[in-house]
Design a protein around this motif. Structure first.
Motif, PDB file in Angstrom:
ATOM      1  N   ASN A 240     -26.172  -8.432 -21.280  1.00  0.00           N
ATOM      2  CA  ASN A 240     -25.638  -7.731 -20.344  1.00  0.00           C
ATOM      3  C   ASN A 240     -25.837  -6.191 -20.371  1.00  0.00           C
ATOM      4  O   ASN A 240     -26.049  -5.608 -19.378  1.00  0.00           O
ATOM      5  CB  ASN A 240     -23.939  -7.969 -20.567  1.00  0.00           C
ATOM      6  CG  ASN A 240     -23.673  -9.148 -20.010  1.00  0.00           C
ATOM      7  OD1 ASN A 240     -24.481 -10.102 -19.173  1.00  0.00           O
ATOM      8  ND2 ASN A 240     -22.370  -9.822 -20.327  1.00  0.00           N
ATOM      9  N   HIS A 244     -27.292  -4.984 -17.052  1.00  0.00           N
ATOM     10  CA  HIS A 244     -26.138  -4.293 -16.095  1.00  0.00           C
ATOM     11  C   HIS A 244     -25.485  -2.790 -16.618  1.00  0.00           C
ATOM     12  O   HIS A 244     -25.302  -2.171 -15.535  1.00  0.00           O
ATOM     13  CB  HIS A 244     -24.784  -5.159 -15.954  1.00  0.00           C
ATOM     14  CG  HIS A 244     -25.026  -6.774 -15.691  1.00  0.00           C
ATOM     15  ND1 HIS A 244     -25.361  -6.895 -14.520  1.00  0.00           N
ATOM     16  CD2 HIS A 244     -24.807  -7.832 -16.404  1.00  0.00           C
ATOM     17  CE1 HIS A 244     -25.467  -8.425 -14.620  1.00  0.00           C
ATOM     18  NE2 HIS A 244     -25.057  -8.813 -15.848  1.00  0.00           N
ATOM     19  N   GLU A 279     -15.736  -8.684 -10.213  1.00  0.00           N
ATOM     20  CA  GLU A 279     -17.184  -8.393 -10.558  1.00  0.00           C
ATOM     21  C   GLU A 279     -17.251  -9.075 -12.221  1.00  0.00           C
ATOM     22  O   GLU A 279     -17.910  -9.805 -12.555  1.00  0.00           O
ATOM     23  CB  GLU A 279     -17.622  -7.024 -10.794  1.00  0.00           C
ATOM     24  CG  GLU A 279     -19.203  -6.883 -11.012  1.00  0.00           C
ATOM     25  CD  GLU A 279     -19.464  -5.462 -11.237  1.00  0.00           C
ATOM     26  OE1 GLU A 279     -20.510  -5.165 -11.082  1.00  0.00           O
ATOM     27  OE2 GLU A 279     -18.469  -4.685 -11.854  1.00  0.00           O
ATOM     28  N   LEU A 280     -15.987  -8.524 -12.832  1.00  0.00           N
ATOM     29  CA  LEU A 280     -16.073  -9.381 -14.306  1.00  0.00           C
ATOM     30  C   LEU A 280     -15.902 -10.830 -14.330  1.00  0.00           C
ATOM     31  O   LEU A 280     -16.492 -11.459 -15.186  1.00  0.00           O
ATOM     32  CB  LEU A 280     -14.739  -8.502 -15.065  1.00  0.00           C
ATOM     33  CG  LEU A 280     -15.487  -7.393 -15.996  1.00  0.00           C
ATOM     34  CD1 LEU A 280     -14.146  -7.069 -16.587  1.00  0.00           C
ATOM     35  CD2 LEU A 280     -16.439  -7.645 -16.906  1.00  0.00           C
ATOM     36  N   PHE A 284     -20.744 -16.147 -15.854  1.00  0.00           N
ATOM     37  CA  PHE A 284     -20.572 -17.287 -16.734  1.00  0.00           C
ATOM     38  C   PHE A 284     -20.606 -16.696 -18.299  1.00  0.00           C
ATOM     39  O   PHE A 284     -20.421 -17.511 -19.220  1.00  0.00           O
ATOM     40  CB  PHE A 284     -21.297 -18.502 -16.481  1.00  0.00           C
ATOM     41  CG  PHE A 284     -20.639 -19.257 -15.418  1.00  0.00           C
ATOM     42  CD1 PHE A 284     -19.685 -19.969 -15.547  1.00  0.00           C
ATOM     43  CD2 PHE A 284     -21.250 -18.977 -14.035  1.00  0.00           C
ATOM     44  CE1 PHE A 284     -19.341 -20.650 -14.580  1.00  0.00           C
ATOM     45  CE2 PHE A 284     -20.891 -19.561 -13.200  1.00  0.00           C
ATOM     46  CZ  PHE A 284     -19.614 -20.703 -13.146  1.00  0.00           C
ATOM     47  N   GLY A 285     -21.580 -15.548 -18.383  1.00  0.00           N
ATOM     48  CA  GLY A 285     -21.905 -14.914 -19.642  1.00  0.00           C
ATOM     49  C   GLY A 285     -20.318 -14.931 -20.387  1.00  0.00           C
ATOM     50  O   GLY A 285     -20.253 -15.128 -21.526  1.00  0.00           O
TER      51      GLY A 285
HETATM   52  N1  LIG Z   1     -22.221  -3.999 -20.403  1.00  0.00           N
HETATM   53  C1  LIG Z   1     -21.925  -3.889 -19.002  1.00  0.00           C
HETATM   54  N2  LIG Z   1     -21.757  -2.871 -18.195  1.00  0.00           N
HETATM   55  C2  LIG Z   1     -21.459  -3.034 -17.020  1.00  0.00           C
HETATM   56  N3  LIG Z   1     -21.109  -4.244 -16.366  1.00  0.00           N
HETATM   57  C3  LIG Z   1     -21.113  -5.302 -17.153  1.00  0.00           C
HETATM   58  C4  LIG Z   1     -21.482  -5.375 -18.490  1.00  0.00           C
HETATM   59  N4  LIG Z   1     -21.506  -6.561 -18.890  1.00  0.00           N
HETATM   60  C5  LIG Z   1     -20.739  -7.166 -17.977  1.00  0.00           C
HETATM   61  N5  LIG Z   1     -20.914  -6.670 -16.950  1.00  0.00           N
HETATM   62  C6  LIG Z   1     -20.432  -6.982 -15.490  1.00  0.00           C
HETATM   63  O1  LIG Z   1     -19.778  -8.192 -15.444  1.00  0.00           O
HETATM   64  C7  LIG Z   1     -20.381  -9.035 -14.845  1.00  0.00           C
HETATM   65  C8  LIG Z   1     -20.102 -10.553 -15.513  1.00  0.00           C
HETATM   66  O2  LIG Z   1     -20.962 -10.726 -16.812  1.00  0.00           O
HETATM   67  P1  LIG Z   1     -21.341 -12.085 -17.279  1.00  0.00           P
HETATM   68  O3  LIG Z   1     -20.377 -12.770 -17.283  1.00  0.00           O
HETATM   69  O4  LIG Z   1     -22.363 -11.926 -18.386  1.00  0.00           O
HETATM   70  O5  LIG Z   1     -22.402 -12.658 -15.902  1.00  0.00           O
HETATM   71  P2  LIG Z   1     -23.822 -12.120 -15.481  1.00  0.00           P
HETATM   72  O6  LIG Z   1     -24.473 -11.557 -16.588  1.00  0.00           O
HETATM   73  O7  LIG Z   1     -24.612 -13.872 -15.397  1.00  0.00           O
HETATM   74  O8  LIG Z   1     -23.856 -11.520 -14.413  1.00  0.00           O
HETATM   75  C9  LIG Z   1     -21.618  -8.676 -14.697  1.00  0.00           C
HETATM   76  O9  LIG Z   1     -22.201  -9.236 -13.383  1.00  0.00           O
HETATM   77  C10 LIG Z   1     -21.626  -7.365 -14.679  1.00  0.00           C
HETATM   78  O10 LIG Z   1     -21.197  -6.773 -13.258  1.00  0.00           O
END
Ligand SMILES: Nc1ncnc2c1ncn2[C@@H]1O[C@H](COP(=O)(O)OP(=O)(O)O)[C@@H](O)[C@H]1O
Ligand SMILES: [Mg+2]
Length: 323
Positions: A240, A244, A279-280, A284-285
């Motif tokens: 992540n 992101h 967004e969070l 699914f991660g």
């Molecule tokens: N370390 C991070 N920094 C910024 N945004 C994050 C971070 N981790 C997760 N996110 C946000 O949370 C959302 C959900 O993450 P995740 O559940 O892993 O799904 P995915 O990685 O498939 O988008 C991401 O799309 C991102 O917008």
């Protein structure tokens, strides 16, 4: 067709409730009217008054007033019980709604897990077919050349042997990478701390983002499921960050806490931080991470780190781990 209990219509049950209230009210009105007609027909009040006067010595004439108070008391009692029942129904409905939401999110997660698993299998199958197949053919061609090479062709034989060595090296790298994806081997051979150390170093090399790992008093022997859970949490968090966060530095800390009864994992980055709440929830991660943590009776929080990047903290009980 049987109706899915999750999607059962609340409107149908509301209609049934109204119908039963109407029937009950009808019964009360009918009984009251019958009692009134009965009283008129047999002059009931006059008879009761005469009977009371006859037994005045026993204070029977005080009974009606007392019965009125008893009636009021029973009304108050049933009103309180109704309120209590309504409160309990409301609480039960809220819990039911929560269960339905969880069930739906679990269904989504299960579907997503199957998709991820199938994608992973497809990638592995493609790599096995393309890379492994091609390299084996190349090795066989070179080996055949060496077997049938004319006696004076030393240079050709050496070149073929070199190619075989290079191809085998590439194959070895490929198999190692595949194995790492399937199961982190260091986790089994050396334990969690060296496996996480290796993961951080490899990730730093691949992404160019600094990754510092701080293990504090982590037991060497850990339950298998706890070890792989912590490893996957760090792996998904680092993925992540790479995807992101736009971060320059990540800090991963794993420490024994709560008088040695728990393991606390914190992953902090100095990236752009969290966006909107929605967004969070979309990914699914993070949901998968929460599910993994919950399945081990742990807790997980996602919030802003001290540098306003993202901080993920998971606390897992060591109960199942060999200490
Ligand atoms: N370390 C991070 N920094 C910024 N945004 C994050 C971070 N981790 C997760 N996110 C946000 O949370 C959302 C959900 O993450 P995740 O559940 O892993 O799904 P995915 O990685 O498939 O988008 C991401 O799309 C991102 O917008
Ligand atoms: Mg993700």
């Amino acid at each position: 067709m049987a109706q899915d209990p999750v999607h059962a219509s609340p409107r149908a049950s509301t209609d049934a409730g109204r119908h039963s209230v109407a029937i009950d009210l009808g019964v009360v009105v009918a009984l009251t009217a019958t009692a009134f007609l009965f009283s008129i027909r047999f002059e009931l009040s006059e008879r009761i008054t005469a009977w009371e006067l006859r037994h005045e010595a026993w204070q029977v004439d005080e009974l009606p007033g007392t019965l009125v108070v008893l009636f009021a008391g029973l009304l108050w009692f049933s009103w309180r019980r109704t309120r209590q029942a309504q409160r309990e129904v409301r609480e039960r409905l809220a819990a039911q709604r929560q269960v339905v939401t969880l069930l739906l999110s679990n269904r989504d997660l299960a579907r997503q897990l199957i998709l991820v698993q199938e994608n992973e299998r497809r990638t592995l199958a493609r790599e096995l077919h393309d890379e492994l197949g091609q390299n084996c053919t190349a090795i066989r061609a070179d080996a055949t050349y060496i077997l049938h090479a004319p006696p004076g062709d030393g240079a050709g034989i050496a070149a073929s042997a070199q190619r075989i060595a290079a191809t085998s090296e590439a194959l070895y790298g490929l198999v190692k990478a595949m194995l790492r994806r399937l199961r982190p081997m260091t986790l089994d051979s050396l334990g969690l701390v060296p496996a996480l150390q290796e993961l951080c170093e490899q990730w730093e090399e691949q992404t160019g983002i600094g990754c510092a790992f701080f293990p504090v008093a982590v037991p060497e022997e850990l339950d298998d499921l706890l070890g792989i859970t912590l490893f996957r949490l760090v792996q998904e968090s680092l993925t992540n960050v790479a995807r992101h966060a736009h971060a320059r530095q990540v800090r991963v800390e794993l420490r024994r806490s709560d008088c040695g009864r728990k393991l606390r994992l914190a992953i902090e980055d100095d990236g752009r931080g969290l966006g909107a709440e929605g967004e969070l929830q979309g990914g699914f991660g993070l949901t998968g991470m929460r599910e993994r943590v919950a399945s081990l009776q742990g807790s997980m929080q996602v919030g802003a780190g001290p540098g306003q990047g993202v901080r993920i903290e998971a606390v897992l009980p060591l109960a199942a781990a060999a200490t």
